[in-house]
Scaffold this motif. Structure first.
Motif, mmCIF file in Angstrom:
data_model
loop_
_atom_site.group_PDB
_atom_site.id
_atom_site.type_symbol
_atom_site.label_atom_id
_atom_site.label_comp_id
_atom_site.label_asym_id
_atom_site.label_seq_id
_atom_site.Cartn_x
_atom_site.Cartn_y
_atom_site.Cartn_z
ATOM 1 N N LEU B 267 -18.458 -5.122 -8.443
ATOM 2 C CA LEU B 267 -17.781 -4.411 -7.355
ATOM 3 C C LEU B 267 -16.321 -4.831 -7.373
ATOM 4 C CD1 LEU B 267 -20.225 -4.794 -4.322
ATOM 5 C CD2 LEU B 267 -19.715 -2.676 -5.541
ATOM 6 N N ARG B 268 -15.481 -3.899 -7.065
ATOM 7 C CA ARG B 268 -14.065 -4.239 -6.920
ATOM 8 C C ARG B 268 -13.570 -3.769 -5.565
ATOM 9 N NH1 ARG B 268 -9.049 -2.645 -6.949
ATOM 10 N NH2 ARG B 268 -7.437 -3.955 -7.901
ATOM 11 N N PHE B 269 -12.840 -4.675 -4.897
ATOM 12 C CA PHE B 269 -12.267 -4.363 -3.588
ATOM 13 C C PHE B 269 -10.749 -4.317 -3.717
ATOM 14 C CE2 PHE B 269 -16.389 -6.135 -2.798
ATOM 15 C CZ PHE B 269 -16.878 -5.387 -1.737
ATOM 16 N N PRO B 270 -10.124 -3.385 -3.030
ATOM 17 C CA PRO B 270 -8.663 -3.217 -3.191
ATOM 18 C C PRO B 270 -7.890 -4.221 -2.342
ATOM 19 C CG PRO B 270 -9.483 -1.589 -1.657
ATOM 20 C CD PRO B 270 -10.690 -2.368 -2.120
ATOM 21 N N TRP B 271 -8.107 -5.492 -2.620
ATOM 22 C CA TRP B 271 -7.441 -6.522 -1.831
ATOM 23 C C TRP B 271 -6.088 -6.848 -2.450
ATOM 24 C CZ3 TRP B 271 -7.507 -12.333 -2.147
ATOM 25 C CH2 TRP B 271 -6.985 -12.896 -0.980
ATOM 26 N N ALA B 272 -5.047 -6.705 -1.676
ATOM 27 C CA ALA B 272 -3.694 -6.952 -2.179
ATOM 28 C C ALA B 272 -3.460 -8.448 -2.326
ATOM 29 C CB ALA B 272 -2.671 -6.349 -1.229
ATOM 30 N N ASP B 273 -2.664 -8.803 -3.299
ATOM 31 C CA ASP B 273 -2.314 -10.199 -3.520
ATOM 32 C C ASP B 273 -1.606 -10.747 -2.272
ATOM 33 O OD1 ASP B 273 -1.420 -12.633 -4.322
ATOM 34 O OD2 ASP B 273 -0.343 -11.915 -6.081
ATOM 35 N N PRO B 274 -2.129 -11.789 -1.655
ATOM 36 C CA PRO B 274 -1.495 -12.323 -0.438
ATOM 37 C C PRO B 274 -0.282 -13.190 -0.726
ATOM 38 C CG PRO B 274 -3.385 -13.632 -0.984
ATOM 39 C CD PRO B 274 -3.343 -12.526 -2.002
ATOM 40 N N GLY B 275 0.083 -13.347 -1.979
ATOM 41 C CA GLY B 275 1.274 -14.120 -2.308
ATOM 42 C C GLY B 275 0.936 -15.553 -2.658
ATOM 43 N N ALA B 379 -21.443 3.889 5.935
ATOM 44 C CA ALA B 379 -21.486 2.743 6.855
ATOM 45 C C ALA B 379 -22.229 1.563 6.244
ATOM 46 C CB ALA B 379 -22.148 3.158 8.163
ATOM 47 N N LEU B 380 -23.030 1.837 5.191
ATOM 48 C CA LEU B 380 -23.806 0.769 4.552
ATOM 49 C C LEU B 380 -23.159 0.285 3.258
ATOM 50 C CD1 LEU B 380 -27.399 2.250 5.086
ATOM 51 C CD2 LEU B 380 -26.179 0.591 6.502
ATOM 52 N N ALA B 381 -21.982 0.752 2.980
ATOM 53 C CA ALA B 381 -21.301 0.349 1.743
ATOM 54 C C ALA B 381 -20.931 -1.136 1.815
ATOM 55 C CB ALA B 381 -20.047 1.188 1.548
ATOM 56 N N PRO B 382 -20.830 -1.808 0.684
ATOM 57 C CA PRO B 382 -20.410 -3.217 0.677
ATOM 58 C C PRO B 382 -19.037 -3.384 1.343
ATOM 59 C CG PRO B 382 -21.218 -2.571 -1.479
ATOM 60 C CD PRO B 382 -21.108 -1.315 -0.673
ATOM 61 N N THR B 383 -18.901 -4.468 2.059
ATOM 62 C CA THR B 383 -17.652 -4.738 2.775
ATOM 63 C C THR B 383 -17.189 -6.152 2.451
ATOM 64 O OG1 THR B 383 -18.416 -3.339 4.586
ATOM 65 C CG2 THR B 383 -16.538 -4.765 5.041
ATOM 66 N N LEU B 384 -15.911 -6.287 2.213
ATOM 67 C CA LEU B 384 -15.308 -7.604 2.015
ATOM 68 C C LEU B 384 -14.398 -7.890 3.199
ATOM 69 C CD1 LEU B 384 -14.856 -10.060 0.123
ATOM 70 C CD2 LEU B 384 -12.896 -8.826 -0.821
#
Lengths: 410, 398
Positions: B267-275, B379-384
């Motif tokens: 799975l890939r989540f579109p989490w931006a680099d927090p620096g 609503a049941l999709a994986p969540t990060l």
């Protein structure tokens, strides 16, 4: 009695200093380059800090005053701060009271041959200190605590030389300037919540050299004027940013950088209009507007410090043999408050002192009351009371005759 | 000669010095009376950047894949597996050392005690024990090259699972042990197979576990009774597929995790680099189970960080350590995995995705399915969910 008590007092002071809280700095010290610590002895502090044209040798401002030293002398001071800070908030006025004690200066003036005077010591020039704690919640409602802490100081170690030139006193030298600071931000979650805490540190250390020169010109027998300046070069610094996360050891960064601190110039006058009276006044400018301010501060403002003091020493028939000193000082801080307003510090002082041990020692003390900011208008309104003491020792250095050779025959 | 009188000012002066010094040195020791909450404006200024931030996000891509070979090295596996679940066939081998039984004796009894680990099925598991007829070594081999064994089971027993109290079950192998004693060169051990028509699964502890199988033999020699017991000198199992096998990874819109023939998902989540120097306080991966498409008594799953793209099945470059391990039962509606350490790894290594897998892929052929990133029920999709604090920057000079 005093001679016996002094070692005990020194031990007492060291013990208490080690255990004392160090949180009585101005809340404004957390902005900009910290709070100024006037590096004068209690004698000068009692007179508002007016020292430039003073007949009392000192290493804090005008190096020319060293030329007036007739004996080698050393001094050390102890200062106790009490500060009451008010912050006006929508919910009411929050009040903070703190004590703090520390050594603001140590000095040594050495009388060298050829009417040369040498001066050195340790001067605490500025200090940053404070801790702010605030309860907060994450955007989804997790409670945590924000803790901001800052500490640091700017020290000067002067190496000064002074000499008479006719009736004029001249002095020059350099100050080694050493500055350190640590700014720390922690986000602490309650234990047992499975949230890791953060602990970010921003540590800096910088040092450099500042050149100092001054002149004191007596005018007649009852006045003197003086001028001096201190011009720091660039400070070479080292900065370290670190995230204290024990699982992340790769993110620390260390860089070298150049920074600067404000130049200073001052002028002063001392008058002895009547027997037993001495009046001194100083104007000092610190050129902060030429110093690049960090983004969190925005801009610095120049500091114009005005100090006025008066000393009266009773005649032998007056029954009061100790000098009585009083002073006044006013100056703006070099940073603005959160609302962009100027913050002015104003202080009144008084003190006295006496010599002991047949003139080989001098004990001075002063008390000062002052204010910073305006009540209900400035970011903080602070009132402070300072009690300071200085102990000065005098030593006449002279050639000692070698012991006589025993010529008696057995 | 009398002493001169002391100057009257001296005691008063000493007292003054002591009082001043006591006040100057003593006041700081009065302790803090500070209210450290003062400084609202300042901490709010900095708090804009240094406050804890939070983000909840759905995955934007994912895939599942399954191996066609047995997971791990069965020779070192702590379990022995026998299964006839649809599409699967697993058979186990055990061999006890010849030293446990002398040649030419009369065997009074031989009992093998097998530690029960797990079972899957609707009734008890019917286990057939066959005598192995040729030599084998404790090394992985293809399922279709299983050593020859006697076509007729020496013993067939029903292992009565599921019973929580079941710790061990026993096989009586007296006749087989007598044959080994009669010809010590013919001891090739036993094969454990699912009996005909069995569709369940049985997992037992292997000799590598802390509770290994044990053989106890009693015999009579020269009129004297003797007995010995021993753990297996070799054991392993071979897992393969049958013609009815359907790859688990073929199920669309689902995260699939399986053991035996391991199935994993990315799975890939579109989490931006927090620096740089950011601190991850907490990161949670929430998966919603699909019990109808799962077949499991439950097992532990975990997450690894994809270290570098691209995704390439089992050849993908992933971190070695499985993190956020949590036991999951099949009918669990949702599962929250603590993936804080995985996200910390992303700070330096980049966000290339997460691999979700079983923490131990060897014990059985259970599988779990969770709603995937493209599930028909968003609503049941994986969540990060991530909580973090930004790091200090060089331009924020003190």
């Amino acid at each position: 009695m005093t001679r016996r008590a002094l070692p005990a007092l020194a031990v007492l002071a060291a013990t208490i200093a080690a255990a004392a809280p160090v949180r009585a700095s101005s809340r404004y010290s957390l902005r900009g380059e910290g709070e100024p610590v006037l590096p004068f002895t209690a004698q000068v502090r009692a007179m508002g800090g007016a020292e430039a044209a003073s007949g009392t040798p000192g290493i804090g401002t005008n190096p020319a005053s060293l030329a007036l030293a007739d004996k080698t002398r050393f001094h050390g001071s102890w200062l106790t701060d009490w500060v009451r800070t008010e912050e006006t908030l929508p919910a009411g006025v929050a009040v903070r009271k703190e004590y703090e004690g520390y050594v603001p200066n140590l000095g040594l003036v050495f009388v060298a041959p050829g009417r040369v005077r040498l001066g050195t010591g340790l001067l605490v020039d500025r200090r940053i200190d404070g801790r702010i704690v605030r309860d907060a919640a994450t955007p989804d409602g997790q409670p945590y605590r924000q803790v901001f802490e800052a500490s640091g100081n700017l020290l000067r170690v002067p190496l000064l030389v002074a000499r008479d030139a006719g009736a004029v006193q001249l002095g020059a030298g350099l100050d080694f300037v050493l500055g350190t600071s640590e700014i720390r931000w922690r986000n602490d979650f309650p234990s047992g919540t499975a949230f890791l805490d953060s602990d970010d540190r921003d540590e800096t250390g910088a040092w450099g050299v500042a050149w100092r020169a001054g002149v004191r010109v007596p005018i007649g027998g009852r006045a003197a004027v003086a001028a001096w300046g201190l011009w720091p070069g660039e400070l070479s610094g080292h900065r370290r940013l670190e995230n204290e996360d024990p699982q992340d050891t790769t993110s620390a960064v260390e860089i070298d950088f150049e920074t600067e601190t404000a130049s200073r110039m001052g002028a002063g006058v001392e008058l002895t209009p009547l027997a037993g009276w001495r009046v001194a006044a100083d104007w000092t400018r610190e050129g902060w507007e030429d110093v690049a301010a960090p983004r969190s501060v925005g801009t610095f403002v120049d500091v114009d410090r005005v100090s006025v003091g008066v000393e009266w020493t009773g005649s032998s028939g007056s029954g009061l043999r100790q000098p009585v000193r009083a002073g006044f000082r006013t100056e703006p801080l070099h940073t603005l408050d959160a609302g962009g307003r100027e913050i002015r510090e104003t202080a009144f002082s008084a003190g006295t002192g006496f010599v002991f041990a047949d003139g080989r020692g001098q004990f001075d003390w002063f008390v000062e009351y002052g204010r910073r900011g305006k009540q209900d208008e400035s970011e903080y309104f602070e009132q402070f009371v300072r009690l300071g003491i200085s102990l000065t020792g005098f030593e006449e250095w002279s050639g000692r005759r070698p012991p006589e050779t025993d010529t008696d025959d057995w | 000669m009398p002493c001169p009188p002391a100057p009257p000012a001296a005691p008063a002066r000493a007292t003054l010095v002591l009082v001043l010094c006591a006040a100057a040195f003593g006041l700081p020791a009065c302790g803090t009376k500070g209210d450290d909450t003062l400084g609202v404006s300042l901490i709010e200024d900095r708090g804009d950047r240094k406050a804890v931030r939070f983000a909840a996000m759905a995955a934007d891509s994912g895939t599942a894949f399954q191996s066609d070979s047995q997971a791990g090295d069965p020779a070192t596996a702590p379990t022995l597996l026998v299964t006839a679940r649809p599409g699967y066939l697993a058979r186990a081998l055990l061999r006890f050392p010849n030293s446990v039984l002398p040649g030419g004796v009369t065997v009074d009894s031989a009992m093998v005690v097998l530690p029960y680990r797990d079972g899957f099925g609707t009734t008890s598991f019917s286990l057939a024990v066959h005598r192995v007829l040729e030599d084998w070594t404790e090394a992985s081999f293809p399922p279709d090259s299983f050593p020859a064994f006697d076509a007729v089971p020496a013993v067939t027993i029903d292992v009565p699972f599921p019973e929580a109290a079941l710790d061990t079950f026993s096989l009586s192998l007296t006749a087989l042990a007598q044959a080994w004693s009669d010809d010590t060169t013919a001891n090739f051990g036993i094969a454990l197979l699912p009996a005909v028509a069995e569709t369940g699964e049985l997992a037992m502890d292997a000799r590598e576990s802390t509770t290994p199988p044990r053989l106890t033999v009693h015999w009579t020699a020269a009129g004297a009774d003797s007995s010995r017991n021993a753990v297996p000198s070799a054991d392993l199992y071979a897992l393969g597929t049958t013609p009815g096998f359907v790859p688990l990874s073929g199920q669309p819109r689902r995260v699939t995790i399986a053991r035996g023939l391991a199935a994993r998902s990315f799975l890939r989540f579109p989490w931006a680099d927090p620096g740089v120097r950011a601190t991850i306080h907490r990161a949670e991966l929430t998966l919603h189970g699909d019990a109808a498409l799962s077949s499991s008594n439950g097992f532990a799953i975990g997450v690894r960080r994809v270290a570098a793209p691209p995704w390439n099945g089992f050849s993908t470059d992933v971190d070695p350590t499985v993190r956020g391990i949590r036991n999951v039962v099949a009918d669990e509606d949702s599962v929250v995995l603590d993936v804080t350490d995985v996200l910390i790894g992303m700070l330096d290594g980049g966000n290339h995705g997460l691999e979700i897998r079983a923490s131990d892929e060897r014990p059985d052929t259970d599988y779990l399915r969770f709603h995937g990133w493209d599930t028909e029920s968003p609503a049941l999709a994986p969540t990060l969910r991530v909580w973090w604090t930004s790091g200090d920057l060089l331009e924020d000079a003190p």
